[in-house]
Enzyme design. Sequence first.
Site, PDB file in Angstrom:
ATOM      1  N   ASP A 174      -7.497  -5.426  14.890  1.00 41.94           N
ATOM      2  CA  ASP A 174      -7.389  -6.375  13.793  1.00 41.94           C
ATOM      3  C   ASP A 174      -7.446  -5.587  12.488  1.00 41.94           C
ATOM      4  O   ASP A 174      -8.431  -4.883  12.229  1.00 41.94           O
ATOM      5  CB  ASP A 174      -8.563  -7.365  13.863  1.00 41.94           C
ATOM      6  CG  ASP A 174      -8.145  -8.775  13.544  1.00 41.94           C
ATOM      7  OD1 ASP A 174      -7.428  -8.953  12.541  1.00 41.94           O
ATOM      8  OD2 ASP A 174      -8.558  -9.691  14.269  1.00 41.94           O
ATOM      9  N   ASP A 206      -4.541  -9.429   9.515  1.00 38.11           N
ATOM     10  CA  ASP A 206      -5.335 -10.576   9.079  1.00 38.11           C
ATOM     11  C   ASP A 206      -4.820 -11.146   7.758  1.00 38.11           C
ATOM     12  O   ASP A 206      -4.522 -10.386   6.831  1.00 38.11           O
ATOM     13  CB  ASP A 206      -6.794 -10.119   8.894  1.00 38.11           C
ATOM     14  CG  ASP A 206      -7.710 -11.255   8.529  1.00 38.11           C
ATOM     15  OD1 ASP A 206      -7.919 -12.146   9.364  1.00 38.11           O
ATOM     16  OD2 ASP A 206      -8.203 -11.272   7.375  1.00 38.11           O
ATOM     17  N   GLU A 214      -0.842 -12.561  11.009  1.00 37.21           N
ATOM     18  CA  GLU A 214      -1.543 -13.845  11.030  1.00 37.21           C
ATOM     19  C   GLU A 214      -0.912 -14.736   9.966  1.00 37.21           C
ATOM     20  O   GLU A 214      -1.427 -14.895   8.865  1.00 37.21           O
ATOM     21  CB  GLU A 214      -3.044 -13.680  10.762  1.00 37.21           C
ATOM     22  CG  GLU A 214      -3.795 -14.963  11.104  1.00 37.21           C
ATOM     23  CD  GLU A 214      -4.973 -15.295  10.197  1.00 37.21           C
ATOM     24  OE1 GLU A 214      -5.551 -16.375  10.389  1.00 37.21           O
ATOM     25  OE2 GLU A 214      -5.311 -14.513   9.291  1.00 37.21           O
ATOM     26  N   HIS A 252     -10.066 -17.534  17.451  1.00 42.46           N
ATOM     27  CA  HIS A 252     -11.465 -17.576  16.997  1.00 42.46           C
ATOM     28  C   HIS A 252     -11.678 -18.457  15.773  1.00 42.46           C
ATOM     29  O   HIS A 252     -12.793 -18.546  15.272  1.00 42.46           O
ATOM     30  CB  HIS A 252     -11.913 -16.144  16.690  1.00 42.46           C
ATOM     31  CG  HIS A 252     -11.157 -15.566  15.535  1.00 42.46           C
ATOM     32  ND1 HIS A 252      -9.810 -15.239  15.618  1.00 42.46           N
ATOM     33  CD2 HIS A 252     -11.524 -15.291  14.269  1.00 42.46           C
ATOM     34  CE1 HIS A 252      -9.420 -14.779  14.455  1.00 42.46           C
ATOM     35  NE2 HIS A 252     -10.436 -14.807  13.618  1.00 42.46           N
ATOM     36  N   ASP A 253     -10.621 -19.043  15.248  1.00 38.93           N
ATOM     37  CA  ASP A 253     -10.751 -19.925  14.086  1.00 38.93           C
ATOM     38  C   ASP A 253     -10.502 -21.390  14.454  1.00 38.93           C
ATOM     39  O   ASP A 253     -10.556 -22.256  13.575  1.00 38.93           O
ATOM     40  CB  ASP A 253      -9.716 -19.549  13.004  1.00 38.93           C
ATOM     41  CG  ASP A 253     -10.003 -18.193  12.379  1.00 38.93           C
ATOM     42  OD1 ASP A 253     -11.179 -17.811  12.283  1.00 38.93           O
ATOM     43  OD2 ASP A 253      -9.033 -17.516  11.992  1.00 38.93           O
TER      44      ASP A 253
HETATM   45  C1  NOJ Z   1      -8.478 -14.930   9.069  1.00 35.79           C
HETATM   46  C2  NOJ Z   1      -9.421 -14.697  10.202  1.00 35.79           C
HETATM   47  O1  NOJ Z   1      -8.815 -15.124  11.397  1.00 35.79           O
HETATM   48  C3  NOJ Z   1     -10.694 -15.445   9.893  1.00 35.79           C
HETATM   49  O2  NOJ Z   1     -11.584 -15.449  10.972  1.00 35.79           O
HETATM   50  C4  NOJ Z   1     -11.302 -14.822   8.674  1.00 35.79           C
HETATM   51  O3  NOJ Z   1     -12.423 -15.585   8.292  1.00 35.79           O
HETATM   52  C5  NOJ Z   1     -10.299 -14.786   7.499  1.00 35.79           C
HETATM   53  N1  NOJ Z   1      -9.008 -14.334   7.891  1.00 35.79           N
HETATM   54  C6  NOJ Z   1     -10.777 -13.856   6.424  1.00 35.79           C
HETATM   55  O4  NOJ Z   1     -10.655 -12.521   6.846  1.00 35.79           O
END
Ligand code: NOJ
Length: 568
Positions: free
Chosen positions: A98, A199, A269, A326-327
């Site tokens: 990542d 990211d 992402e 994970h989000d």
């Molecule tokens: C996206 C990531 O997937 C998330 O978990 C993170 O909080 C934010 N970017 C900030 O890096």
Amino acid sequence: MTMKWWQRSVFYQIYPRSFADQNGDGIGDFAGMAAKLDYLHRLGVDAIWLSPHFPSPFLDCGYDISDYTGVAPEYGTIEEFSHFLQQAHTRGIRVILDLVLNHTSDQHPWFRESRSSRDNPRRDWYIWRDGRDGGPPNNWAAIFGGSAWQLDPTTGQYYYHAFLPEQPDLNWRNPEVKAALWSVVRFWLDLGVDGFRLDAIATIFEHPELPDHTLAVSPDAIVDANELPWDDYWQLLHFQLHQPGLHELMQELRALVDSYPGDRVLIGEDEQVAFHGSGDDELHLVFNFPLMRTERLTPAHIRANQAQRLAELPPGAWPCNTLGNHDSPRVWSRYGDGTHDAALARLHLALLLTLKGTPVLYYGEEIGMANLELSDPGQLRDTTAIRRYRMLTEREGVAPQAAMGLVAASTRDRCRSPMQWNSTPNAGFCPPEAHPWLPVHPNHRLGVSVADQEGDPGSLLSFYRHLLGLRRATPALVSGDYQLLDPESEAYLAFTRRDPASGQTCLVLLNFTPAQLTPGIDPGALRGRLLFSSTGRPDHELTLHDLTLTPFEVLIAELLEAEPRTRN
Ligand code: NOJ
Ligand code: CA
């Protein structure tokens, strides 16, 4: 067309903190992950995406990096990382990292220097501005709520942060920043990693003139901008996302990555297909997030998504589909209906593995891990959830229990709980007497564990293994073109995948209902060789004109005659 490894692969996202704890401190680590590589190999995944494993104060679960070329001490050492990587490669599993380019931790030495004085050589590595009328430079909000500007008393200026105040944005218009991050990229490529997930890639640049946004909302009212209605989100962040310069930067990064052998991959992402550039000069993959942006995965939603997505990809670009990360909530909980969850989980996996594109799975999905339900604010680890709890109780006067209920239903902690390896206390993630960093989901005692499912041919885990194996052995499911067969059914999805190279065509039928049904495709003289049925059909060869699907059936067949036509 020769397929690249990342087009053929199924990716599996590991959240290092939650996968396997070898040294018993309640936190996952590289020794634990290395010990589970045989499991992943048996599962049948081809590549791992590792969420951040770098040293970090952990205010955003590792997405606040304080050393880009290190390993978080709680996860292990760089030697243990290299061992993990080598062991993965030995098993034919690739590993991507990542890469958080937009921001560092406020504890990164670069930022400590930058904030120390206005004339520090690293001052311009971050985005510093004077305030306006006694307040921040403009009305921009951080994605995680509050103003996007933080006043730093040492120098009396504000710094910009797209996310938490503890995640200051790097100034990508400064060539030294770019050089520093490119050398980070080289560091990991030299060690042999197979690529990166990038990211929050849209946040890299901001509008240099800092114009106010026009949405009538106070930054303080926002906890996570991702939860805003779509149009509001874009209005709010209009000057903070997708700014000019981004695509040129991606081209530079792509050239750097391409200068290494082995087809290293970049996965953004983001969902904008513009990140593919001309098709082959920016990112290799961007996530098809619109597929998962729905409460129910209905045939109509999937058809519309595929029609739009496949049409908008530039020539040469390859799709990438996922349903969880994970989000976002656990796939099991989000798309289940509370009654047919087990059948739906199978259907959703079958969908992901048979649509055109690279599938990305999320750890624990294969055993049906569900959203963790927290009841105590002291258990929250997601900083945005902690902030939401405080806002609700302190500012809005919501009673603690009710506030916790609201927070529990939205926190990202829900999907980050420890992997459930067996049914013992702490689920085999860490020793029974240890304290896992997040509670283990109690359903590890109720069959939701690897040990319980491993030997059971009817388990979800066995279903995952079987379908992953089938996909690997079936060229049309990997590289075939997608063609929809029924443009209307509310009940089922029917499509083919046709691979010109091998001449193979597969028919995929997914019944999304708890009822038997006969698909409305014209079977003609069609015969098919059954490759898979979740119902366990006895027939090896199928005549499709009288085919009836059982409730929630997944059926995959190789066509032996002319392709089916849509019924007029
Ligand atoms: C996206 C990531 O997937 C998330 O978990 C993170 O909080 C934010 N970017 C900030 O890096
Ligand atoms: Ca540990």
